[in-house]
Every structure is written in structure tokens, then in C-alpha cells.
Design an enzyme around this catalytic site. Sequence first.
Site, PDB file in Angstrom:
ATOM      1  CG  LEU A 144      18.964 -24.798  32.382  1.00 21.14           C
ATOM      2  CD1 LEU A 144      17.977 -25.708  33.121  1.00 21.14           C
ATOM      3  CD2 LEU A 144      20.380 -25.084  32.844  1.00 21.14           C
ATOM      4  CG  ASP A 145      22.387 -26.230  26.057  1.00 17.52           C
ATOM      5  OD1 ASP A 145      22.483 -25.018  25.821  1.00 17.52           O
ATOM      6  OD2 ASP A 145      23.377 -26.978  26.213  1.00 17.52           O
ATOM      7  CE  LYS A 146      13.789 -29.038  21.456  1.00 16.30           C
ATOM      8  NZ  LYS A 146      13.680 -29.341  20.004  1.00 16.30           N
ATOM      9  NE  ARG A 243      25.470 -30.349  24.710  1.00  9.71           N
ATOM     10  CZ  ARG A 243      24.694 -29.858  23.736  1.00  9.71           C
ATOM     11  NH1 ARG A 243      24.016 -28.731  23.920  1.00  9.71           N
ATOM     12  NH2 ARG A 243      24.603 -30.494  22.585  1.00  9.71           N
TER      13      ARG A 243
END
Length: 313
Positions: A144-146, A243
Amino acid sequence: MAASDAKDSASDYNEAIIPATLAGSRLDAALAAIFPAHSRSRLQAWLIAGYITLDGQRARPKHKVRGGERVCLTVPLAASSPTLAEAIPLTIVYEDESLLVIDKPAGLVVHPGHGHERGTLMNALLHHAPQLTEIPRAGIVHRLDKDTSGLLVVAKTLAAQTYLVRALAARRITREYWALVVGDLAQAGVIDAPIGRHPVERVKMAVRPGGKPARTHYEPLMRFGVATLVLCRLETGRTHQIRVHMAALGHALVGDPVYGRRKCADVRLARFSRQALHAQRLCLVHPVSGAPLCWESPLPADLATLLEALRGA
């Protein structure tokens, strides 16, 4: 690395005789049949590194076997990695001998990298379960992205990691996200658009011809006029997929500093400090028991507070 050196640094040692039924096969294909707990790509890498020998000698992945050869596989430790264990708190929603499911907070980086050598999820995992030093990437199957919060699965054995990677590629793992997007999105739909590296801004991804296939299902859950809470279900797992896809649809995620608008007229949305994306539901079949498992994660406090403000408008 010599085969003897590889064996000295290994965590597990296996021997097998190639059966006559595999005569004429490539060595890497034969190995995948003999050692099904490991992926073919991993076995190819170990062959090249010298962790696998054929009749005591190193061999190439494309070598054709005749049957009857002795194969020696020395599974290497990943302990030589510079990643250090750190006592970082984890929210664990499930754990057994094969799996670990984490509810990741926003702001926690998953893998160490430039500027994030410490304080990552991988550092925390190595402290919680030191045996993960023996698993590539400390058992992390997907990332997962930060600044994305929510559920993430970790494999605690090589066999479980191979199984989960294959299940992910075969779209047998369900991953559903809640995304708060800018604007009024009225209809459900599917975005089927390839994603590749942005042609100019190399730190970004973009919908572009020649990119990797990417498919996202989306469904509006709550509409607020200025924003919409959307359920997104991934069929593929490309970098920044939700996104990029939602931005391409004209409804970028609230707070997205990369794919969203730099300014937002609604002060409540403008003040949200990260992309409003939460990995809410994760479903898979257990690699050992075969039981179907599902986990859900509640909205994190920051996103719940924003939704409450939008409801009260």
C-alpha cells in the site's frame, strides 16, 4: 557465489532425483514441478545464484534434463539484508503459522527505500516475527502507498508466499477500497485502461497505450455534491492504480498530492492532508486449510471525521 558457500548460509537443504517423466524438460520447469512451494522465477534466480546444483554442478535454467539427475536445493536466508528489526507497533487483525494480516495506518511506509531506511512496515515485521528474515521482502505480498491506510497480507512461510503471489496474479484475492473522490460521481462502472510510467514525470504513473492492463470496478456509496465516497474493487494491482484511474475519470482522490488538483475550493477537502484511500476489505483462501477468509477494517479517524463534516453540510 559457489554452491558450497550458498549451502553454508542457507536455511533449508533439499535433495531430489529428477523423474524420467520430466525428461526433455527445461531444468527450471522441472524444478517447478519438483519443488511446487517455490515459484519458477524464484527457482531461476536461485539457479543463477548457485543455490541449486545438478549432479553437483551449476546449470542454466534452460538446460534440458534427461531424468535421473540429482538436484540439490539450498534455500537461502534473506538475513543478509541490511533491513533491521524495529519495535514499531502493529495492528494485527489475524495471525497463524502461515499468514499475518495487518491494518496499516496512513503514514507508514511498507518497504525501506531512499529516504525511508528505517521506521517501515518491514522493519516492524522483522521485530514481530524474526523468522521473516528467511522470506523475500519479509513475506510482504502486496503493498500500500505510504499514505494509504488499511489491510495488507503477509506470508510467514515461503510456501504461503508463493501461493499468495500466484493467487494475486490469478485474481483470486479480493481487495476492496473506500476512496473519497472530488466531485459528484453518480454512476457505477468499470475502468479498463492500461497504466504505465508517465512519459515526462517519471515519479508518476499514467493511463497510456502500451501500459500494463489495469481494471478497476467502482460504485458510489455516499454522494455529498462536492465529493463522493466510492467503493473500488481491484482486478489488477498496478502502482497507484485507483489514484490514476479515478483521476483519469475526472474524479481524483481528495488530498492526492500527485494526481489531484493543487487547490480545492472546499476548505474541508483542501485541509485533508493525504490521499483519501483506505483498503477496507480483503478476502482470500487460506494457503493451508483452504478455508475462505475475509477481513474488514473500519474507516480511520481522519477520514471518518471528514465524512462526518460532509454529512453535516
